[in-house]
Scaffold this motif. Structure first.
Motif, mmCIF file in Angstrom:
data_model
loop_
_atom_site.group_PDB
_atom_site.id
_atom_site.type_symbol
_atom_site.label_atom_id
_atom_site.label_comp_id
_atom_site.label_asym_id
_atom_site.label_seq_id
_atom_site.Cartn_x
_atom_site.Cartn_y
_atom_site.Cartn_z
ATOM 1 N N GLU A 147 0.829 -1.199 0.000
ATOM 2 C CA GLU A 147 0.000 0.000 0.000
ATOM 3 C C GLU A 147 0.869 1.257 0.000
ATOM 4 O O GLU A 147 0.538 2.248 -0.655
ATOM 5 C CB GLU A 147 -0.935 -0.001 1.215
ATOM 6 C CG GLU A 147 -2.005 -1.079 1.176
ATOM 7 C CD GLU A 147 -3.004 -0.897 0.043
ATOM 8 O OE1 GLU A 147 -3.147 0.240 -0.448
ATOM 9 O OE2 GLU A 147 -3.644 -1.891 -0.354
ATOM 10 N N PHE A 165 2.110 1.676 -3.489
ATOM 11 C CA PHE A 165 1.054 2.211 -4.352
ATOM 12 C C PHE A 165 1.026 3.731 -4.267
ATOM 13 O O PHE A 165 0.853 4.423 -5.282
ATOM 14 C CB PHE A 165 -0.307 1.664 -3.933
ATOM 15 C CG PHE A 165 -0.557 0.230 -4.334
ATOM 16 C CD1 PHE A 165 0.205 -0.391 -5.303
ATOM 17 C CD2 PHE A 165 -1.582 -0.488 -3.734
ATOM 18 C CE1 PHE A 165 -0.028 -1.711 -5.664
ATOM 19 C CE2 PHE A 165 -1.831 -1.795 -4.091
ATOM 20 C CZ PHE A 165 -1.054 -2.420 -5.062
ATOM 21 N N ASP A 185 1.529 6.295 -7.320
ATOM 22 C CA ASP A 185 0.527 7.310 -7.640
ATOM 23 C C ASP A 185 1.115 8.714 -7.596
ATOM 24 O O ASP A 185 0.777 9.567 -8.437
ATOM 25 C CB ASP A 185 -0.653 7.202 -6.666
ATOM 26 C CG ASP A 185 -1.469 5.929 -6.875
ATOM 27 O OD1 ASP A 185 -1.320 5.297 -7.942
ATOM 28 O OD2 ASP A 185 -2.250 5.568 -5.968
ATOM 29 N N SER A 244 -6.166 -6.570 -2.096
ATOM 30 C CA SER A 244 -5.753 -5.245 -2.545
ATOM 31 C C SER A 244 -5.403 -5.229 -4.033
ATOM 32 O O SER A 244 -5.744 -4.293 -4.753
ATOM 33 C CB SER A 244 -4.555 -4.770 -1.718
ATOM 34 O OG SER A 244 -4.186 -3.456 -2.078
ATOM 35 N N ARG A 297 -8.599 -5.410 -6.053
ATOM 36 C CA ARG A 297 -9.281 -4.118 -5.976
ATOM 37 C C ARG A 297 -8.601 -3.087 -6.885
ATOM 38 O O ARG A 297 -9.264 -2.363 -7.632
ATOM 39 C CB ARG A 297 -9.299 -3.647 -4.524
ATOM 40 C CG ARG A 297 -10.084 -2.371 -4.292
ATOM 41 C CD ARG A 297 -10.331 -2.151 -2.804
ATOM 42 N NE ARG A 297 -9.097 -2.167 -2.019
ATOM 43 C CZ ARG A 297 -8.788 -3.131 -1.160
ATOM 44 N NH1 ARG A 297 -9.559 -4.190 -0.993
ATOM 45 N NH2 ARG A 297 -7.661 -3.054 -0.467
ATOM 46 N N ARG A 298 -7.283 -3.027 -6.839
ATOM 47 C CA ARG A 298 -6.570 -2.032 -7.647
ATOM 48 C C ARG A 298 -6.678 -2.350 -9.142
ATOM 49 O O ARG A 298 -6.646 -1.440 -9.974
ATOM 50 C CB ARG A 298 -5.100 -1.962 -7.216
ATOM 51 C CG ARG A 298 -4.329 -0.778 -7.827
ATOM 52 C CD ARG A 298 -2.985 -0.629 -7.159
ATOM 53 N NE ARG A 298 -2.148 0.387 -7.775
ATOM 54 C CZ ARG A 298 -2.141 1.676 -7.451
ATOM 55 N NH1 ARG A 298 -2.954 2.121 -6.510
ATOM 56 N NH2 ARG A 298 -1.333 2.523 -8.061
ATOM 57 N N GLU A 325 -9.128 -0.472 -11.281
ATOM 58 C CA GLU A 325 -8.913 0.941 -11.579
ATOM 59 C C GLU A 325 -7.648 1.200 -12.392
ATOM 60 O O GLU A 325 -7.513 2.253 -13.019
ATOM 61 C CB GLU A 325 -8.811 1.727 -10.265
ATOM 62 C CG GLU A 325 -10.018 1.562 -9.353
ATOM 63 C CD GLU A 325 -9.781 2.169 -7.986
ATOM 64 O OE1 GLU A 325 -8.621 2.569 -7.709
ATOM 65 O OE2 GLU A 325 -10.751 2.256 -7.206
ATOM 66 N N ARG A 326 -6.724 0.262 -12.381
ATOM 67 C CA ARG A 326 -5.438 0.438 -13.044
ATOM 68 C C ARG A 326 -5.155 -0.732 -13.975
ATOM 69 O O ARG A 326 -5.744 -1.809 -13.830
ATOM 70 C CB ARG A 326 -4.305 0.515 -12.014
ATOM 71 C CG ARG A 326 -4.472 1.602 -10.955
ATOM 72 C CD ARG A 326 -4.038 2.947 -11.473
ATOM 73 N NE ARG A 326 -4.006 3.951 -10.406
ATOM 74 C CZ ARG A 326 -3.561 5.186 -10.560
ATOM 75 N NH1 ARG A 326 -3.088 5.556 -11.751
ATOM 76 N NH2 ARG A 326 -3.562 6.029 -9.554
#
Length: 258
Positions: free
Chosen positions: A44, A47, A51, A83, A86-87, A90-91
Protein backbone atom coordinates in the motif's frame (compact mmCIF):
# COMPACT_ATOMS: atom_id res chain seq x y z
CA UNK A 1 19.97 1.38 3.74
CA UNK A 2 19.69 0.65 0.05
CA UNK A 3 22.40 1.09 -2.53
CA UNK A 4 20.34 3.97 -3.90
CA UNK A 5 20.53 5.98 -0.69
CA UNK A 6 17.28 4.83 0.96
CA UNK A 7 15.26 7.48 -0.86
CA UNK A 8 11.74 7.07 -2.21
CA UNK A 9 13.08 7.37 -5.73
CA UNK A 10 16.42 7.39 -7.49
CA UNK A 11 17.48 7.71 -11.10
CA UNK A 12 19.75 4.92 -12.26
CA UNK A 13 21.17 6.81 -15.23
CA UNK A 14 22.81 4.99 -18.11
CA UNK A 15 25.95 3.45 -16.55
CA UNK A 16 25.70 -0.27 -17.20
CA UNK A 17 22.74 0.29 -19.49
CA UNK A 18 24.52 1.69 -22.50
CA UNK A 19 23.59 -1.52 -24.30
CA UNK A 20 20.29 -2.04 -22.56
CA UNK A 21 18.60 1.34 -22.24
CA UNK A 22 14.89 0.54 -22.23
CA UNK A 23 12.93 1.07 -25.39
CA UNK A 24 9.17 1.14 -24.91
CA UNK A 25 6.32 2.37 -27.11
CA UNK A 26 5.70 6.13 -27.00
CA UNK A 27 3.64 7.24 -24.03
CA UNK A 28 4.08 4.03 -22.02
CA UNK A 29 5.64 3.64 -18.58
CA UNK A 30 6.04 0.36 -16.70
CA UNK A 31 6.20 -0.02 -12.93
CA UNK A 32 7.66 -3.44 -12.02
CA UNK A 33 7.13 -4.56 -8.41
CA UNK A 34 9.24 -7.19 -6.67
CA UNK A 35 8.22 -10.02 -4.33
CA UNK A 36 5.58 -8.83 -1.83
CA UNK A 37 5.33 -11.99 0.33
CA UNK A 38 2.38 -11.01 2.46
CA UNK A 39 3.52 -7.46 3.25
CA UNK A 40 0.28 -5.66 2.43
CA UNK A 41 1.44 -2.66 4.42
CA UNK A 42 4.49 -2.14 2.22
CA UNK A 43 2.50 -2.70 -0.94
CA UNK A 44 0.00 0.00 0.00
CA UNK A 45 2.90 2.33 0.74
CA UNK A 46 4.40 1.54 -2.66
CA UNK A 47 1.05 2.21 -4.35
CA UNK A 48 1.17 5.72 -2.90
CA UNK A 49 4.70 6.24 -4.25
CA UNK A 50 3.59 5.05 -7.70
CA UNK A 51 0.53 7.31 -7.64
CA UNK A 52 2.65 10.27 -6.56
CA UNK A 53 5.10 9.58 -9.38
CA UNK A 54 2.27 9.48 -11.91
CA UNK A 55 0.85 12.72 -10.55
CA UNK A 56 4.22 14.45 -10.91
CA UNK A 57 5.06 12.88 -14.25
CA UNK A 58 1.83 12.11 -16.13
CA UNK A 59 2.02 9.59 -18.93
CA UNK A 60 -0.44 8.44 -21.58
CA UNK A 61 -0.43 4.83 -20.37
CA UNK A 62 1.05 3.15 -17.31
CA UNK A 63 1.25 -0.58 -16.67
CA UNK A 64 2.19 -2.09 -13.31
CA UNK A 65 3.82 -5.52 -13.57
CA UNK A 66 3.97 -7.64 -10.41
CA UNK A 67 6.68 -10.29 -10.52
CA UNK A 68 4.93 -12.87 -8.33
CA UNK A 69 5.29 -14.28 -4.80
CA UNK A 70 2.41 -12.29 -3.36
CA UNK A 71 1.84 -14.83 -0.58
CA UNK A 72 3.71 -16.74 2.17
CA UNK A 73 6.27 -15.69 4.77
CA UNK A 74 4.71 -12.29 5.56
CA UNK A 75 1.55 -11.94 7.71
CA UNK A 76 -1.07 -10.57 5.29
CA UNK A 77 -1.25 -12.76 2.18
CA UNK A 78 -5.02 -12.56 1.98
CA UNK A 79 -4.94 -8.77 2.26
CA UNK A 80 -2.34 -8.58 -0.50
CA UNK A 81 -4.54 -10.47 -2.95
CA UNK A 82 -7.63 -8.48 -1.94
CA UNK A 83 -5.75 -5.24 -2.54
CA UNK A 84 -4.39 -6.36 -5.90
CA UNK A 85 -7.82 -7.42 -7.13
CA UNK A 86 -9.28 -4.12 -5.98
CA UNK A 87 -6.57 -2.03 -7.65
CA UNK A 88 -6.88 -3.99 -10.89
CA UNK A 89 -10.37 -2.56 -11.32
CA UNK A 90 -8.91 0.94 -11.58
CA UNK A 91 -5.44 0.44 -13.04
CA UNK A 92 -3.80 -1.61 -15.78
CA UNK A 93 -1.97 -4.36 -13.92
CA UNK A 94 -0.10 -7.48 -15.05
CA UNK A 95 0.24 -10.32 -12.55
CA UNK A 96 3.02 -12.86 -13.00
CA UNK A 97 3.10 -16.22 -11.28
CA UNK A 98 5.74 -16.85 -8.65
CA UNK A 99 6.88 -20.25 -7.43
CA UNK A 100 4.97 -19.68 -4.18
CA UNK A 101 1.66 -19.26 -6.03
CA UNK A 102 2.41 -22.36 -8.12
CA UNK A 103 2.98 -24.40 -4.95
CA UNK A 104 -0.09 -23.00 -3.19
CA UNK A 105 -2.35 -23.94 -6.10
CA UNK A 106 -0.84 -27.43 -6.15
CA UNK A 107 -1.54 -27.72 -2.42
CA UNK A 108 -5.26 -27.47 -3.10
CA UNK A 109 -5.21 -30.88 -4.76
CA UNK A 110 -1.91 -32.52 -3.79
CA UNK A 111 -1.61 -33.45 -0.13
CA UNK A 112 1.98 -34.53 -0.70
CA UNK A 113 3.34 -30.99 -1.10
CA UNK A 114 1.26 -29.42 1.67
CA UNK A 115 3.59 -30.05 4.59
CA UNK A 116 6.65 -28.83 2.66
CA UNK A 117 4.74 -25.66 1.75
CA UNK A 118 3.95 -25.00 5.38
CA UNK A 119 7.31 -25.78 6.91
CA UNK A 120 9.76 -24.53 4.28
CA UNK A 121 7.97 -21.95 2.13
CA UNK A 122 6.03 -19.89 4.64
CA UNK A 123 2.64 -21.44 3.97
CA UNK A 124 1.72 -21.35 7.66
CA UNK A 125 1.56 -17.55 7.55
CA UNK A 126 -0.70 -17.73 4.50
CA UNK A 127 -3.08 -20.17 6.18
CA UNK A 128 -3.28 -17.95 9.27
CA UNK A 129 -4.10 -14.95 7.07
CA UNK A 130 -7.15 -16.91 5.84
CA UNK A 131 -8.33 -17.55 9.39
CA UNK A 132 -6.96 -21.09 9.73
CA UNK A 133 -5.07 -22.34 12.79
CA UNK A 134 -2.65 -24.92 11.33
CA UNK A 135 -1.39 -26.34 14.64
CA UNK A 136 -4.90 -26.85 15.97
CA UNK A 137 -6.18 -28.50 12.79
CA UNK A 138 -3.12 -30.75 12.52
CA UNK A 139 -3.36 -31.87 16.12
CA UNK A 140 -7.04 -32.71 15.77
CA UNK A 141 -7.31 -34.08 12.22
CA UNK A 142 -4.16 -34.01 10.10
CA UNK A 143 -2.98 -32.68 6.75
CA UNK A 144 -6.03 -33.78 4.76
CA UNK A 145 -8.34 -31.73 6.96
CA UNK A 146 -5.98 -28.75 6.81
CA UNK A 147 -5.96 -28.98 3.03
CA UNK A 148 -9.76 -29.04 3.04
CA UNK A 149 -9.86 -26.01 5.33
CA UNK A 150 -7.61 -24.10 2.93
CA UNK A 151 -9.85 -24.96 -0.03
CA UNK A 152 -12.94 -23.85 1.90
CA UNK A 153 -11.40 -20.59 3.10
CA UNK A 154 -10.07 -19.46 -0.28
CA UNK A 155 -12.58 -17.07 -1.88
CA UNK A 156 -13.54 -17.78 -5.49
CA UNK A 157 -12.00 -14.47 -6.56
CA UNK A 158 -8.68 -15.46 -4.96
CA UNK A 159 -8.75 -18.87 -6.61
CA UNK A 160 -9.36 -17.23 -10.01
CA UNK A 161 -6.55 -14.78 -9.30
CA UNK A 162 -4.06 -17.54 -8.47
CA UNK A 163 -5.10 -19.66 -11.45
CA UNK A 164 -5.00 -16.75 -13.89
CA UNK A 165 -1.43 -15.56 -13.30
CA UNK A 166 0.91 -15.19 -16.29
CA UNK A 167 4.28 -16.90 -16.66
CA UNK A 168 6.07 -13.89 -18.17
CA UNK A 169 5.51 -10.49 -19.74
CA UNK A 170 7.47 -8.73 -22.46
CA UNK A 171 7.34 -5.16 -23.72
CA UNK A 172 9.82 -3.35 -25.94
CA UNK A 173 13.29 -4.65 -25.12
CA UNK A 174 12.43 -5.63 -21.52
CA UNK A 175 11.36 -9.11 -20.38
CA UNK A 176 9.74 -9.68 -17.00
CA UNK A 177 9.77 -13.05 -15.22
CA UNK A 178 9.58 -14.14 -11.60
CA UNK A 179 12.87 -16.05 -11.28
CA UNK A 180 14.68 -15.49 -14.58
CA UNK A 181 15.36 -17.38 -17.78
CA UNK A 182 17.46 -20.33 -18.88
CA UNK A 183 20.62 -19.08 -20.64
CA UNK A 184 20.97 -20.11 -24.27
CA UNK A 185 17.22 -20.71 -24.73
CA UNK A 186 15.10 -18.28 -26.73
CA UNK A 187 12.75 -16.24 -24.58
CA UNK A 188 9.81 -17.64 -26.55
CA UNK A 189 10.90 -21.19 -25.66
CA UNK A 190 11.37 -20.81 -21.91
CA UNK A 191 9.65 -23.39 -19.71
CA UNK A 192 7.42 -22.29 -16.87
CA UNK A 193 9.59 -24.19 -14.40
CA UNK A 194 12.64 -22.11 -15.35
CA UNK A 195 10.65 -18.86 -15.35
CA UNK A 196 9.45 -19.61 -11.80
CA UNK A 197 12.33 -21.49 -10.18
CA UNK A 198 15.71 -20.95 -11.89
CA UNK A 199 18.56 -19.55 -9.80
CA UNK A 200 22.30 -20.18 -10.15
CA UNK A 201 22.48 -20.95 -13.87
CA UNK A 202 20.67 -17.70 -14.63
CA UNK A 203 22.21 -15.52 -11.94
CA UNK A 204 25.78 -16.43 -12.88
CA UNK A 205 25.27 -16.02 -16.62
CA UNK A 206 26.74 -13.09 -18.57
CA UNK A 207 25.00 -14.08 -21.80
CA UNK A 208 22.79 -11.77 -23.81
CA UNK A 209 19.19 -12.83 -23.06
CA UNK A 210 17.76 -11.02 -26.14
CA UNK A 211 16.16 -8.47 -23.81
CA UNK A 212 16.93 -6.95 -20.43
CA UNK A 213 15.44 -9.39 -17.89
CA UNK A 214 13.75 -7.89 -14.82
CA UNK A 215 13.17 -10.50 -12.12
CA UNK A 216 12.81 -11.31 -8.43
CA UNK A 217 12.81 -14.69 -6.61
CA UNK A 218 16.30 -14.47 -5.11
CA UNK A 219 16.38 -11.91 -2.27
CA UNK A 220 19.19 -9.35 -2.31
CA UNK A 221 19.96 -6.63 0.20
CA UNK A 222 19.79 -3.98 -2.50
CA UNK A 223 18.64 -3.92 -6.11
CA UNK A 224 21.12 -5.91 -8.21
CA UNK A 225 21.90 -4.29 -11.55
CA UNK A 226 23.78 -6.33 -14.16
CA UNK A 227 24.41 -5.79 -17.87
CA UNK A 228 21.79 -8.40 -18.81
CA UNK A 229 19.35 -8.41 -15.87
CA UNK A 230 18.02 -6.52 -12.85
CA UNK A 231 16.96 -8.26 -9.62
CA UNK A 232 14.37 -6.24 -7.69
CA UNK A 233 13.55 -8.73 -4.92
CA UNK A 234 14.82 -6.87 -1.87
CA UNK A 235 13.37 -9.32 0.68
CA UNK A 236 10.38 -7.18 1.62
CA UNK A 237 8.91 -9.62 4.14
CA UNK A 238 12.09 -9.42 6.27
CA UNK A 239 13.69 -6.07 5.37
CA UNK A 240 10.73 -3.73 4.96
CA UNK A 241 12.12 -2.76 1.55
CA UNK A 242 9.64 -3.39 -1.27
CA UNK A 243 11.12 -2.25 -4.56
CA UNK A 244 9.60 -0.97 -7.78
CA UNK A 245 11.62 -0.47 -10.96
CA UNK A 246 10.21 2.34 -13.10
CA UNK A 247 10.83 1.78 -16.81
CA UNK A 248 10.31 4.73 -19.13
CA UNK A 249 10.97 4.87 -22.85
CA UNK A 250 14.64 5.70 -22.34
CA UNK A 251 15.28 5.77 -18.59
CA UNK A 252 15.17 3.67 -15.43
CA UNK A 253 14.66 4.64 -11.80
CA UNK A 254 13.67 3.03 -8.52
CA UNK A 255 10.87 3.58 -6.04
CA UNK A 256 11.33 1.87 -2.68
CA UNK A 257 9.64 1.70 0.70
CA UNK A 258 13.04 1.37 2.37
Amino acid sequence: MSRWGGKAEQDLGSGKFERWLPFLPDGLRIYAVGDVHGRADLMERLFRLIDDDLAKRPVVRSVCVFLGDYIDRGPKSRDVIDSLIRRSRERELVFLRGNHEAVAIKCLSDEGVFENWMRRLGGVETLVSYGIEPKKVLSESGVAELQSAFRDSLPDAHHRFLKGLQSAFSCGNVFFAHAGVKPGVALSDQTERDLLWIRDEFLSSTLNFEKLVVHGHTPVQRIDVRSNRINIDTGAFATGHLTCLVVDRDALKVLTTG
